[in-house]
Scaffold this motif. Structure first.
Motif, PDB file in Angstrom:
ATOM      1  N   ALA A 107       0.838  -1.205   0.000  1.00  0.00           N
ATOM      2  CA  ALA A 107       0.000   0.000   0.000  1.00  0.00           C
ATOM      3  C   ALA A 107       0.872   1.254   0.000  1.00  0.00           C
ATOM      4  O   ALA A 107       0.562   2.238  -0.684  1.00  0.00           O
ATOM      5  N   ALA A 108       1.973   1.228   0.759  1.00  0.00           N
ATOM      6  CA  ALA A 108       2.887   2.369   0.799  1.00  0.00           C
ATOM      7  C   ALA A 108       3.548   2.587  -0.560  1.00  0.00           C
ATOM      8  O   ALA A 108       3.775   3.727  -0.978  1.00  0.00           O
ATOM      9  N   CYS A 146       1.874   8.946   4.124  1.00  0.00           N
ATOM     10  CA  CYS A 146       1.585   7.767   3.301  1.00  0.00           C
ATOM     11  C   CYS A 146       1.805   6.482   4.092  1.00  0.00           C
ATOM     12  O   CYS A 146       0.950   5.586   4.088  1.00  0.00           O
ATOM     13  N   SER A 150      -1.137   4.035   5.632  1.00  0.00           N
ATOM     14  CA  SER A 150      -1.142   2.622   5.241  1.00  0.00           C
ATOM     15  C   SER A 150      -1.126   1.708   6.466  1.00  0.00           C
ATOM     16  O   SER A 150      -1.855   0.710   6.517  1.00  0.00           O
ATOM     17  N   SER A 191      -6.838   0.962  -3.120  1.00  0.00           N
ATOM     18  CA  SER A 191      -5.513   0.495  -3.528  1.00  0.00           C
ATOM     19  C   SER A 191      -5.348   0.381  -5.036  1.00  0.00           C
ATOM     20  O   SER A 191      -4.245   0.169  -5.515  1.00  0.00           O
TER      21      SER A 191
END
Length: 322
Positions: A107-108, A146, A150, A191
């Motif tokens: 996700a990051a 971010c 996440s 996502s």
């Protein structure tokens, strides 16, 4: 992405038997090799950007964030070798840690690619104000947000699993992760759909500006007063092309994963296809530093400095590596 991983043990058995067939051994070797390469190459990127001050720019800080997430994914690959044929031997706690780390890291990386697209959009479409709009502090704040976002998001998603590690396993040797029914839809929206839409829109705009500038330079109708800004744009466009390769490869590796999920209704019905697209998504973490080797001369210089141990010399961080 890792939030959809499911590993099923052998039904009807109370424990898993460690596979010893040649195919499993081959898969272990391949996964282990990919993991080592991914961790090593991304560690070189992390060391390079962290050590040399000349590389401390907003764009490179974003590449550093991407390298950290890719490094984490490579580390997760180590755990993936224990999931071959559905057997897990590291305990429930490590099962949850592996799943959470994989999800947070992927996700990051998606969030970082969005930030890279925003960075290139401002640099190419508004070059005169880039230095004031995109600063090191702002880039670092966005990167931290971010990663924190996440982590918080997936901690909530993994809440039941964190509170009851191993509680959803039907037999010893399983690594099963439970999510609420809406988790798959939310993962698809946050996502994939939203990030990819932002990336595509911004890079289409960057591409249009690049084409118009190329036509202007070829036709020699550029006003003299704009020559300095065009020089800025040429360097920024070169960086945009390099990062554009990273973005395109990222989308090529990401998209098949979500297409398979959509086709199966967020349920893994074809293990082979799911493993392939998941492997392709994780393989992207190895491709990013390989792309840097071909597109960034400074990265090749940094690698030489690392392996020749020149970075251990006093004042090496001040070297002009560009």
């Amino acid at each position: 992405a890792g939030s959809n991983i499911r590993s099923q043990g052998a039904p009807g058995h109370t424990s898993c038997v460690k596979p010893t067939d040649s195919l499993s051994v081959l898969l272990h070797i391949i996964l282990s090799s990919i993991s080592v390469l991914t961790v090593t190459l991304n560690l070189l990127v992390i060391i390079s950007i962290s050590h040399f001050r000349k590389l401390h720019t907003p764009t490179n800080f974003l590449l550093l964030s991407l390298a950290v997430s890719d490094f984490s994914v490579g580390f997760v690959w180590v755990f993936m070798t224990f999931l071959i044929n559905g057997c897990w031997f590291l305990g429930a706690g490590w099962c949850i840690f592996h799943s959470v780390l994989g999800s947070v890291a992927t996700a990051a990386s998606i969030g970082t690619v969005v930030l890279i697209s925003v960075d290139r959009y401002v640099a190419v479409c508004d070059p005169m104000h880039y230095q004031t709009k995109v600063t090191k502090n702002r880039a670092n704040i966005c990167i931290v947000l971010c990663w924190v976002g996440s982590t918080v998001y997936h901690t909530v998603m993994f809440k039941d699993n964190i509170e009851h590690p191993g509680g959803f396993d039907s037999c010893a040797g399983e690594c099963t992760v439970y999510f609420p029914p809406h988790a798959g839809v939310m993962d698809l929206i946050f996502s994939f759909i939203i990030p990819v839409s932002i990336i595509v829109v911004l890079y289409v705009r960057v591409f249009m500006v690049a084409v118009s500038q190329a036509q202007a330079m070829r036709s020699h109708v550029t006003v003299v007063t704009l020559q300095s800004s065009l020089k800025v744009n040429r360097s920024e466009l070169k960086a945009a092309r390099a990062l554009g390769v990273v973005v395109v490869v990222f989308l090529m590796c990401l998209t098949p994963y979500y297409i398979v999920l959509l086709k199966t209704g967020f349920g893994v019905k074809s293990a082979s296809s799911f493993i392939f697209v998941l492997g392709l998504f994780f393989f992207n973490s190895l491709l990013n530093p390989v792309i840097y080797v071909f597109l960034y001369p400074w990265f090749r210089k940094c690698v030489k400095c690392v392996f020749s141990l020149q970075i251990l010399k006093s004042g090496s961080s001040e070297a002009n590596i560009l």
